[in-house]
Design a protein around this motif. Structure first.
Motif, PDB file in Angstrom:
ATOM      1  N   ALA A   1      27.490  32.013 -84.681  1.00 26.98           N
ATOM      2  CA  ALA A   1      28.496  30.977 -84.426  1.00 26.98           C
ATOM      3  C   ALA A   1      28.869  30.250 -85.709  1.00 26.98           C
ATOM      4  O   ALA A   1      30.033  29.940 -85.946  1.00 26.98           O
ATOM      5  N   VAL A   2      27.888  29.985 -86.568  1.00 27.67           N
ATOM      6  CA  VAL A   2      28.140  29.234 -87.797  1.00 27.67           C
ATOM      7  C   VAL A   2      28.712  30.127 -88.900  1.00 27.67           C
ATOM      8  O   VAL A   2      29.664  29.757 -89.589  1.00 27.67           O
ATOM      9  N   LEU A   3      28.143  31.335 -89.059  1.00 31.86           N
ATOM     10  CA  LEU A   3      28.517  32.177 -90.199  1.00 31.86           C
ATOM     11  C   LEU A   3      29.384  33.379 -89.836  1.00 31.86           C
ATOM     12  O   LEU A   3      29.896  34.050 -90.730  1.00 31.86           O
ATOM     13  N   GLY A   4      29.543  33.663 -88.545  1.00 32.71           N
ATOM     14  CA  GLY A   4      30.276  34.860 -88.134  1.00 32.71           C
ATOM     15  C   GLY A   4      31.716  34.890 -88.606  1.00 32.71           C
ATOM     16  O   GLY A   4      32.160  35.879 -89.188  1.00 32.71           O
ATOM     17  N   ILE A   5      32.451  33.819 -88.384  1.00 30.67           N
ATOM     18  CA  ILE A   5      33.873  33.799 -88.759  1.00 30.67           C
ATOM     19  C   ILE A   5      34.050  33.778 -90.276  1.00 30.67           C
ATOM     20  O   ILE A   5      34.855  34.554 -90.804  1.00 30.67           O
ATOM     21  N   PRO A   6      33.313  32.929 -91.021  1.00 35.54           N
ATOM     22  CA  PRO A   6      33.466  33.004 -92.484  1.00 35.54           C
ATOM     23  C   PRO A   6      33.105  34.374 -93.056  1.00 35.54           C
ATOM     24  O   PRO A   6      33.796  34.890 -93.943  1.00 35.54           O
ATOM     25  N   LEU A   7      32.039  34.996 -92.538  1.00 33.69           N
ATOM     26  CA  LEU A   7      31.680  36.325 -93.034  1.00 33.69           C
ATOM     27  C   LEU A   7      32.704  37.368 -92.621  1.00 33.69           C
ATOM     28  O   LEU A   7      32.960  38.320 -93.370  1.00 33.69           O
TER      29      LEU A   7
ATOM     30  N   VAL B   1      35.867  36.825 -92.465  1.00 35.37           N
ATOM     31  CA  VAL B   1      36.941  36.655 -93.460  1.00 35.37           C
ATOM     32  C   VAL B   1      36.552  37.334 -94.771  1.00 35.37           C
ATOM     33  O   VAL B   1      37.356  38.055 -95.379  1.00 35.37           O
ATOM     34  N   VAL B   2      35.313  37.124 -95.210  1.00 31.72           N
ATOM     35  CA  VAL B   2      34.851  37.735 -96.463  1.00 31.72           C
ATOM     36  C   VAL B   2      34.889  39.256 -96.363  1.00 31.72           C
ATOM     37  O   VAL B   2      35.403  39.942 -97.260  1.00 31.72           O
ATOM     38  N   TRP B   3      34.344  39.817 -95.258  1.00 28.68           N
ATOM     39  CA  TRP B   3      34.329  41.268 -95.099  1.00 28.68           C
ATOM     40  C   TRP B   3      35.740  41.824 -94.935  1.00 28.68           C
ATOM     41  O   TRP B   3      36.050  42.904 -95.459  1.00 28.68           O
ATOM     42  N   GLY B   4      36.598  41.105 -94.227  1.00 30.78           N
ATOM     43  CA  GLY B   4      37.989  41.547 -94.102  1.00 30.78           C
ATOM     44  C   GLY B   4      38.669  41.596 -95.459  1.00 30.78           C
ATOM     45  O   GLY B   4      39.374  42.559 -95.783  1.00 30.78           O
ATOM     46  N   PHE B   5      38.450  40.551 -96.274  1.00 29.08           N
ATOM     47  CA  PHE B   5      39.028  40.517 -97.617  1.00 29.08           C
ATOM     48  C   PHE B   5      38.472  41.649 -98.466  1.00 29.08           C
ATOM     49  O   PHE B   5      39.221  42.338 -99.176  1.00 29.08           O
ATOM     50  N   LEU B   6      37.156  41.867 -98.403  1.00 35.73           N
ATOM     51  CA  LEU B   6      36.533  42.911 -99.220  1.00 35.73           C
ATOM     52  C   LEU B   6      37.060  44.292 -98.847  1.00 35.73           C
ATOM     53  O   LEU B   6      37.427  45.079 -99.728  1.00 35.73           O
ATOM     54  N   PHE B   7      37.122  44.594 -97.552  1.00 30.20           N
ATOM     55  CA  PHE B   7      37.613  45.903 -97.158  1.00 30.20           C
ATOM     56  C   PHE B   7      39.106  46.062 -97.419  1.00 30.20           C
ATOM     57  O   PHE B   7      39.575  47.168 -97.701  1.00 30.20           O
ATOM     58  N   ALA B   8      39.857  44.970 -97.347  1.00 34.61           N
ATOM     59  CA  ALA B   8      41.273  45.038 -97.729  1.00 34.61           C
ATOM     60  C   ALA B   8      41.394  45.333 -99.218  1.00 34.61           C
ATOM     61  O   ALA B   8      42.240  46.135 -99.630  1.00 34.61           O
ATOM     62  N   LEU B   9      40.548  44.708-100.032  1.00 37.83           N
ATOM     63  CA  LEU B   9      40.552  44.952-101.478  1.00 37.83           C
ATOM     64  C   LEU B   9      40.165  46.390-101.791  1.00 37.83           C
ATOM     65  O   LEU B   9      40.811  47.048-102.623  1.00 37.83           O
ATOM     66  N   ILE B  10      39.141  46.892-101.116  1.00 39.63           N
ATOM     67  CA  ILE B  10      38.730  48.287-101.324  1.00 39.63           C
ATOM     68  C   ILE B  10      39.850  49.239-100.913  1.00 39.63           C
ATOM     69  O   ILE B  10      40.158  50.195-101.640  1.00 39.63           O
TER      70      ILE B  10
END
Length: 151
Positions: free
Chosen positions: A78-84, A86-95
């Motif tokens: 609940a606390v870290l799921g949405i921020p992570l 976003v991070v993983w979405g950004f990383l895979f978009a960058l890749i």
């Protein structure tokens, strides 16, 4: 009228790709975490025969482990799921971006360039090495090997 209708359908299809229904029951349909995070009480804590704790302690330990694991996971997600996410979405978009716009074009251009070098290399090998090896094979073709057993 028909163009507007087909354009509207295209927009709906594109929107549906990003807002598709997700399965809330089977949350790992591709079995990515099949054997990685399946950790139960019995996988971590076990008492061998002859060294048993009190039954009440064993049951309370089981309940405490299971409930704390369940709620800690829920709280962390609940606390870290949405921020992570976003991070993983950004990383895979960058890749994906790097792969589409840099890696594949570099590989394609390399293959085009190496094809020219390959032809030149092949011509050089056939021009210089083939006659040399043919001459060596003719020289060595008269060599005979005989194996004799001496007593």
């Amino acid at each position: 009228m028909a163009e507007e209708h087909s354009e509207l359908q295209e927009r709906i299809i594109i929107k549906d790709q990003h807002t598709k229904e997700i399965d809330l029951v089977n949350r790992d349909p591709k079995h990515i975490n099949e054997d990685v995070v399946k950790v139960d009480f019995e996988d971590v804590i076990a008492e061998p025969v002859g060294t048993y704790s009190f039954d009440g302690v064993w049951k309370t330990s089981y309940t405490t482990f299971t409930v704390s694991k369940y709620w800690c996971y829920r709280l962390l997600s609940a606390v870290l799921g949405i921020p992570l996410a976003v991070v993983w979405g950004f990383l895979f978009a960058l890749i994906s971006f790097c792969h589409i716009w840099a890696v594949v074009p570099c590989i394609k251009s390399y293959l085009i360039e190496i094809q020219c070098v390959s032809r030149i290399y092949s011509l050089c090998i056939h021009t210089f090495c083939d006659p040399l090896f043919e001459a060596l094979s003719k020289i060595c073709s008269n060599i005979r090997v005989a194996v004799r057993k001496e007593i």
